[in-house]
Write an enzyme that holds these catalytic residues in place. Structure first.
Site, PDB file in Angstrom:
ATOM      1  N   GLY A   1      65.412  16.565  98.600  1.00  0.00           N
ATOM      2  CA  GLY A   1      64.995  15.373  99.049  1.00  0.00           C
ATOM      3  C   GLY A   1      63.438  15.828  98.339  1.00  0.00           C
TER       4      GLY A   1
ATOM      5  N   THR B   1      61.608  16.346 101.103  1.00  0.00           N
ATOM      6  CA  THR B   1      60.810  17.509 101.763  1.00  0.00           C
ATOM      7  C   THR B   1      61.590  18.743 101.497  1.00  0.00           C
ATOM      8  OG1 THR B   1      61.120  15.351 104.028  1.00  0.00           O
ATOM      9  CG2 THR B   1      60.922  17.677 104.464  1.00  0.00           C
TER      10      THR B   1
ATOM     11  N   ALA C   1      66.737  15.711 106.861  1.00  0.00           N
ATOM     12  CA  ALA C   1      67.399  14.510 106.925  1.00  0.00           C
ATOM     13  C   ALA C   1      66.875  13.546 107.307  1.00  0.00           C
ATOM     14  CB  ALA C   1      67.780  15.016 108.179  1.00  0.00           C
TER      15      ALA C   1
ATOM     16  N   GLY D   1      72.085  12.349 103.317  1.00  0.00           N
ATOM     17  CA  GLY D   1      73.000  11.447 102.142  1.00  0.00           C
ATOM     18  C   GLY D   1      71.926   9.786 101.408  1.00  0.00           C
TER      19      GLY D   1
ATOM     20  N   GLU E   1      75.519  19.595 100.051  1.00  0.00           N
ATOM     21  CA  GLU E   1      74.532  19.292 101.180  1.00  0.00           C
ATOM     22  C   GLU E   1      75.589  20.334 102.630  1.00  0.00           C
ATOM     23  OE1 GLU E   1      70.412  16.599  99.879  1.00  0.00           O
ATOM     24  OE2 GLU E   1      72.138  16.571 101.697  1.00  0.00           O
TER      25      GLU E   1
END
Length: 219
Positions: free
Chosen positions: A29, A31, A83, A95, A103
């Site tokens: 992702g 981040t 998250a 997700g 993950e």
């Protein structure tokens, strides 16, 4: 600071948890991508990384960081990932990027889970962000009916296949009062690969990017 600047700040802050000579678990992702960029500055000091998605693997390799198959590794010192939501008990919804199963596997192997988020991801009760569920394709309709029985409103994420070749149902309208109980209930549905509730194995440390800097939260 913009949201992306907050994400960058926590990604770089996570470097302090990386010990020389270790293999680092890396999430997926926007981040986590900032963490990968930061990790590249230490690539000569670590053995390498285990990745939770094809996208993160490609980014790691492009920066010259060796990537190991998880089956080659007995344990990981840390796992660093973002998250979609995190509560005060360090339980998460993950997700949104469709990498939840890998993950969850990498997180299970890691001794320490460091969650990196901007402050907008902090919630009192999980569930405002739709809860992703990875499902074997032939079970999609059955699993959707079972999720309705649990009080959710599942929506098929069209056009998305996970790295494992499965589909995603995003479950709306949940107020998750008992995250561990719901995680176990959804995982027990035939055809579910896993659910994006990280409650039984939550984060050990949360680095939260705020306007006034990075806050460190632990249980």
């Amino acid at each position: 600071m913009t949201q992306d600047e907050l994400k960058k700040a926590v990604g770089w802050a996570a470097l302090k948890y990386v010990r020389p000579g270790t293999i680092v678990g890396v999430g997926t992702g926007s981040t986590a991508s900032h963490f990968i960029d930061a990790l590249a500055t230490m690539k000569g000091q670590i053995e390498g990384a285990v990745s939770s998605s094809d996208a993160s693997t490609a980014r790691l390799k492009s920066l010259g960081i060796p990537v190991f198959d998880l089956n080659e590794v007995d344990s990981l010192d840390i796992y660093v990932d973002g998250a979609d939501e995190i509560n005060g008990a360090m339980q998460m919804i993950k997700g949104g990027g469709a990498a939840l199963t890998r993950e969850k596997i990498v997180a299970a192997v890691a001794k320490k889970f460091v969650c990196i988020v901007d402050a907008s991801k902090q919630v009192d009760i999980l569930g405002s962000f739709p809860l992703p569920v990875e499902v074997i394709p032939m079970a999609r309709a059955y699993v959707a009916r079972e999720l309705v029985k649990l009080g959710g409103q599942p929506v098929y994420r069209q056009g998305v296949l996970t790295d494992n070749g499965n589909v995603i149902l995003d479950v709306h309208n949940l107020q998750i009062m008992e995250p561990c109980k719901l995680e176990n209930a959804i995982n027990a549905i035939a055809g579910v690969v896993t659910v994006g509730l990280f409650a039984n194995r939550g984060a050990d440390v949360a680095l939260v990017g705020c306007a006034d800097g990075v806050k460190t939260l632990t249980l």
